[in-house]
Design a protein around this motif. Structure first.
Motif, PDB file in Angstrom:
ATOM      1  N   TYR A   1       0.820  -1.213   0.000  1.00  0.00           N
ATOM      2  CA  TYR A   1       0.000   0.000   0.000  1.00  0.00           C
ATOM      3  C   TYR A   1       0.854   1.263   0.000  1.00  0.00           C
ATOM      4  CZ  TYR A   1      -3.947  -3.036   1.000  1.00  0.00           C
ATOM      5  OH  TYR A   1      -4.920  -4.014   0.915  1.00  0.00           O
ATOM      6  N   ALA A   2       2.110   1.132  -0.435  1.00  0.00           N
ATOM      7  CA  ALA A   2       2.974   2.309  -0.529  1.00  0.00           C
ATOM      8  C   ALA A   2       2.392   3.308  -1.520  1.00  0.00           C
ATOM      9  CB  ALA A   2       4.385   1.889  -0.973  1.00  0.00           C
ATOM     10  N   GLY A   3       2.296   4.558  -1.097  1.00  0.00           N
ATOM     11  CA  GLY A   3       1.742   5.594  -1.969  1.00  0.00           C
ATOM     12  C   GLY A   3       0.230   5.607  -2.036  1.00  0.00           C
ATOM     13  N   LEU A   4      -0.441   4.934  -1.095  1.00  0.00           N
ATOM     14  CA  LEU A   4      -1.902   4.869  -1.124  1.00  0.00           C
ATOM     15  C   LEU A   4      -2.532   6.250  -1.009  1.00  0.00           C
ATOM     16  CD1 LEU A   4      -4.525   3.217  -1.125  1.00  0.00           C
ATOM     17  CD2 LEU A   4      -4.298   2.979   1.361  1.00  0.00           C
ATOM     18  N   SER A   5      -1.905   7.123  -0.233  1.00  0.00           N
ATOM     19  CA  SER A   5      -2.479   8.472  -0.082  1.00  0.00           C
ATOM     20  C   SER A   5      -2.531   9.188  -1.430  1.00  0.00           C
ATOM     21  CB  SER A   5      -1.653   9.279   0.924  1.00  0.00           C
ATOM     22  OG  SER A   5      -0.292   9.370   0.509  1.00  0.00           O
ATOM     23  N   TYR A   6      -1.468   9.034  -2.236  1.00  0.00           N
ATOM     24  CA  TYR A   6      -1.486   9.647  -3.554  1.00  0.00           C
ATOM     25  C   TYR A   6      -2.564   9.014  -4.434  1.00  0.00           C
ATOM     26  CZ  TYR A   6       3.043  11.706  -2.356  1.00  0.00           C
ATOM     27  OH  TYR A   6       4.048  12.406  -1.758  1.00  0.00           O
ATOM     28  N   SER A   7      -2.737   7.700  -4.283  1.00  0.00           N
ATOM     29  CA  SER A   7      -3.741   7.015  -5.089  1.00  0.00           C
ATOM     30  C   SER A   7      -5.135   7.493  -4.739  1.00  0.00           C
ATOM     31  CB  SER A   7      -3.646   5.497  -4.877  1.00  0.00           C
ATOM     32  OG  SER A   7      -4.567   4.818  -5.688  1.00  0.00           O
ATOM     33  N   LEU A   8      -5.393   7.698  -3.437  1.00  0.00           N
ATOM     34  CA  LEU A   8      -6.708   8.199  -3.034  1.00  0.00           C
ATOM     35  C   LEU A   8      -6.914   9.631  -3.519  1.00  0.00           C
ATOM     36  CD1 LEU A   8      -6.961   6.762   0.594  1.00  0.00           C
ATOM     37  CD2 LEU A   8      -8.234   6.021  -1.426  1.00  0.00           C
ATOM     38  N   LEU A   9      -5.856  10.440  -3.424  1.00  0.00           N
ATOM     39  CA  LEU A   9      -5.957  11.805  -3.940  1.00  0.00           C
ATOM     40  C   LEU A   9      -6.177  11.809  -5.447  1.00  0.00           C
ATOM     41  CD1 LEU A   9      -3.116  13.620  -1.934  1.00  0.00           C
ATOM     42  CD2 LEU A   9      -5.586  13.930  -1.676  1.00  0.00           C
ATOM     43  N   LEU A  10      -5.631  10.791  -6.116  1.00  0.00           N
ATOM     44  CA  LEU A  10      -5.831  10.670  -7.559  1.00  0.00           C
ATOM     45  C   LEU A  10      -7.200  10.100  -7.892  1.00  0.00           C
ATOM     46  CD1 LEU A  10      -5.036  10.167 -10.605  1.00  0.00           C
ATOM     47  CD2 LEU A  10      -3.974   8.042  -9.804  1.00  0.00           C
ATOM     48  N   ALA A  11      -7.559   8.987  -7.227  1.00  0.00           N
ATOM     49  CA  ALA A  11      -8.765   8.252  -7.607  1.00  0.00           C
ATOM     50  C   ALA A  11     -10.034   9.027  -7.300  1.00  0.00           C
ATOM     51  CB  ALA A  11      -8.788   6.897  -6.891  1.00  0.00           C
ATOM     52  N   VAL A  12     -10.067   9.710  -6.165  1.00  0.00           N
ATOM     53  CA  VAL A  12     -11.306  10.361  -5.749  1.00  0.00           C
ATOM     54  C   VAL A  12     -11.710  11.479  -6.709  1.00  0.00           C
ATOM     55  CG1 VAL A  12     -12.367  11.750  -3.947  1.00  0.00           C
ATOM     56  CG2 VAL A  12     -11.136   9.671  -3.339  1.00  0.00           C
ATOM     57  N   PRO A  13     -10.857  12.487  -6.962  1.00  0.00           N
ATOM     58  CA  PRO A  13     -11.295  13.530  -7.914  1.00  0.00           C
ATOM     59  C   PRO A  13     -11.397  13.029  -9.345  1.00  0.00           C
ATOM     60  CG  PRO A  13      -9.020  13.893  -7.270  1.00  0.00           C
ATOM     61  CD  PRO A  13      -9.538  12.804  -6.390  1.00  0.00           C
ATOM     62  N   ALA A  14     -10.487  12.110  -9.745  1.00  0.00           N
ATOM     63  CA  ALA A  14     -10.529  11.605 -11.123  1.00  0.00           C
ATOM     64  C   ALA A  14     -11.815  10.838 -11.379  1.00  0.00           C
ATOM     65  CB  ALA A  14      -9.318  10.716 -11.399  1.00  0.00           C
ATOM     66  N   ALA A  15     -12.207   9.995 -10.418  1.00  0.00           N
ATOM     67  CA  ALA A  15     -13.446   9.237 -10.587  1.00  0.00           C
ATOM     68  C   ALA A  15     -14.654  10.163 -10.556  1.00  0.00           C
ATOM     69  CB  ALA A  15     -13.570   8.180  -9.490  1.00  0.00           C
ATOM     70  N   GLY A  16     -14.619  11.159  -9.656  1.00  0.00           N
ATOM     71  CA  GLY A  16     -15.727  12.105  -9.616  1.00  0.00           C
ATOM     72  C   GLY A  16     -15.899  12.836 -10.931  1.00  0.00           C
ATOM     73  N   VAL A  17     -14.781  13.236 -11.546  1.00  0.00           N
ATOM     74  CA  VAL A  17     -14.836  13.931 -12.834  1.00  0.00           C
ATOM     75  C   VAL A  17     -15.257  12.976 -13.940  1.00  0.00           C
ATOM     76  CG1 VAL A  17     -13.429  15.058 -14.592  1.00  0.00           C
ATOM     77  CG2 VAL A  17     -13.186  15.721 -12.200  1.00  0.00           C
ATOM     78  N   THR A  18     -14.653  11.775 -13.969  1.00  0.00           N
ATOM     79  CA  THR A  18     -14.890  10.843 -15.071  1.00  0.00           C
ATOM     80  C   THR A  18     -16.331  10.359 -15.112  1.00  0.00           C
ATOM     81  OG1 THR A  18     -12.594  10.087 -14.934  1.00  0.00           O
ATOM     82  CG2 THR A  18     -14.145   8.669 -16.116  1.00  0.00           C
ATOM     83  N   LEU A  19     -16.820   9.826 -13.997  1.00  0.00           N
ATOM     84  CA  LEU A  19     -18.160   9.253 -13.987  1.00  0.00           C
ATOM     85  C   LEU A  19     -19.229  10.326 -14.139  1.00  0.00           C
ATOM     86  CD1 LEU A  19     -17.686   6.552 -11.203  1.00  0.00           C
ATOM     87  CD2 LEU A  19     -17.846   6.195 -13.670  1.00  0.00           C
ATOM     88  N   THR A  20     -19.005  11.487 -13.518  1.00  0.00           N
ATOM     89  CA  THR A  20     -19.974  12.566 -13.669  1.00  0.00           C
ATOM     90  C   THR A  20     -20.013  13.058 -15.111  1.00  0.00           C
ATOM     91  OG1 THR A  20     -19.592  13.250 -11.377  1.00  0.00           O
ATOM     92  CG2 THR A  20     -20.650  14.837 -12.835  1.00  0.00           C
ATOM     93  N   ALA A  21     -18.823  13.208 -15.725  1.00  0.00           N
ATOM     94  CA  ALA A  21     -18.781  13.649 -17.118  1.00  0.00           C
ATOM     95  C   ALA A  21     -19.451  12.635 -18.035  1.00  0.00           C
ATOM     96  CB  ALA A  21     -17.332  13.877 -17.550  1.00  0.00           C
ATOM     97  N   TYR A  22     -19.256  11.335 -17.752  1.00  0.00           N
ATOM     98  CA  TYR A  22     -19.888  10.303 -18.585  1.00  0.00           C
ATOM     99  C   TYR A  22     -21.411  10.374 -18.465  1.00  0.00           C
ATOM    100  CZ  TYR A  22     -21.263   5.727 -20.319  1.00  0.00           C
ATOM    101  OH  TYR A  22     -21.877   4.709 -21.005  1.00  0.00           O
ATOM    102  N   ASP A  23     -21.899  10.467 -17.242  1.00  0.00           N
ATOM    103  CA  ASP A  23     -23.349  10.554 -17.038  1.00  0.00           C
ATOM    104  C   ASP A  23     -23.935  11.782 -17.724  1.00  0.00           C
ATOM    105  OD1 ASP A  23     -23.905   8.255 -15.723  1.00  0.00           O
ATOM    106  OD2 ASP A  23     -24.524   9.181 -13.852  1.00  0.00           O
ATOM    107  N   VAL A  24     -23.274  12.929 -17.543  1.00  0.00           N
ATOM    108  CA  VAL A  24     -23.778  14.174 -18.119  1.00  0.00           C
ATOM    109  C   VAL A  24     -23.755  14.106 -19.645  1.00  0.00           C
ATOM    110  CG1 VAL A  24     -23.291  16.637 -18.391  1.00  0.00           C
ATOM    111  CG2 VAL A  24     -23.209  15.608 -16.123  1.00  0.00           C
TER     112      VAL A  24
END
Length: 337
Positions: free
Chosen positions: A285-308
């Protein structure tokens, strides 16, 4: 899909189980009720999931790549890149050219599999067997199938990206150089963990998004609550759940891809054994904090943009919307089924 339509239009009397050999099971499963499916889902609508996926994936790359570079370097023990800010964008050029279209393909396959499952077996893959909305089993199977197929294309791209992200900043690595030094077979190094990340991870990604929308009452049956903040929150949850679920496989994949010469790890199991021996479970789990910082906004943007985008492409009259009360319905299936 192409062969199914050719069979339907050119050989309507030909049974699915004849002249198709090993494909007979596939055709008998997905082409059941072919007449109803073709009538309800015109071919000209099939481009919409792809177009929405291209837009969403482009935004995903732009938002997430700097944090992805930090995560990969921490996972592979290369440390935080020094020098100018542009080092965080190492390897983004190839991603901007390829990933949006591959992401569109991923969403397109997801929509196609989902539509096929719902029309062929509505009693298994729709809510209440009514044939109008996919259930979570349908979402899971469709997303895992689409992600697994696309992973065969993304593995070489990810391999080159990891090499560009982990090389010394003073020695830039071009795409052609990376391809020459590993060879064609070397581009698929780490394919096993990559399948887990892209296949199973995609399933967790989409199931997390759809289930959280259900819990928050977004786009539910008879519900008018489709506010954009709630939709983004659903994307945040899906991204965090995916990062936690497949992060150990992501670490193993990046370690294997960084070791392009094969001088450190003999394979996936040897990589797992060495990581556990040297750093313990926390090394996975090395670098998990960066992954969460990456995954959370990226997923929010990606899935919301797809739905819209799916809503706007399906109903262009809904071009004016408020961020607090936008009547966006989630998926392409309302026009397909």
């Amino acid at each position: 899909q192409v062969f199914g339509r050719l069979k339907y239009h050119c050989f309507p009397s030909l049974p699915c189980h004849t002249e198709f050999g090993a494909c007979s099971t596939f055709f008998s499963f997905f082409n059941r009720r072919q007449e109803a499916q073709v009538a309800a889902s015109p071919m000209e609508q099939d481009w919409r999931p792809f177009a929405a996926g291209v837009t969403a994936s482009f935004l995903n790359v732009v938002v997430g790549h700097p944090l992805d570079t930090l995560k990969v370097r921490v996972q592979t023990a290369k440390g935080i890149p020094s020098g100018c800010f542009r080092n965080l964008f190492a390897g983004i050029g190839g991603l901007l050219v390829t990933v949006p279209f591959i992401g569109g393909l991923n969403f397109g396959l997801y929509g196609t599999f989902q539509s096929r499952l719902m029309t062929s077996h509505p009693e298994w893959f729709t809510e209440g067997g009514l044939g109008t909305r996919p259930n979570l089993s349908c979402v899971l199977l469709s997303s895992v199938a689409g992600g697994s197929l696309v992973s065969l294309l993304t593995c070489p791209i990810t391999n080159i990206k990891v090499q560009q992200q982990t090389i010394k900043a003073a020695v830039p690595l071009t795409i052609s150089t990376a391809m020459k030094r590993v060879g064609f077979v070397g581009l698929f190094k780490g394919l096993g963990p990559h399948l887990i990340v892209e296949g199973l991870g995609r399933g967790v990604f989409m199931v997390g998004f759809e289930s959280s929308k259900h819990w928050l009452g977004v786009d539910g049956p008879g519900s008018e609550d489709s506010s954009l903040p709630k939709r983004i929150a659903c994307g945040f949850w899906a991204g965090a759940a995916t990062a936690l679920a497949v992060y150990p496989a992501d670490t193993l994949r990046n370690c294997l891809m960084r070791d392009w010469q094969g001088s450190v790890y003999a394979g996936t199991w040897d990589c797992l054994r060495q990581v556990l021996r040297n750093t313990g479970v926390k090394g996975l789990y090395a670098g998990l904090s960066y992954s969460l910082l990456l995954a959370v906004p990226a997923a929010g943007v990606t899935l919301t943009a797809y739905d819209v985008m799916m809503r706007l492409l399906t109903h262009p009259e809904h071009l004016s919307w408020s961020p607090h009360q936008a009547s966006f319905r989630p998926c392409c299936l309302e026009s397909r089924v």
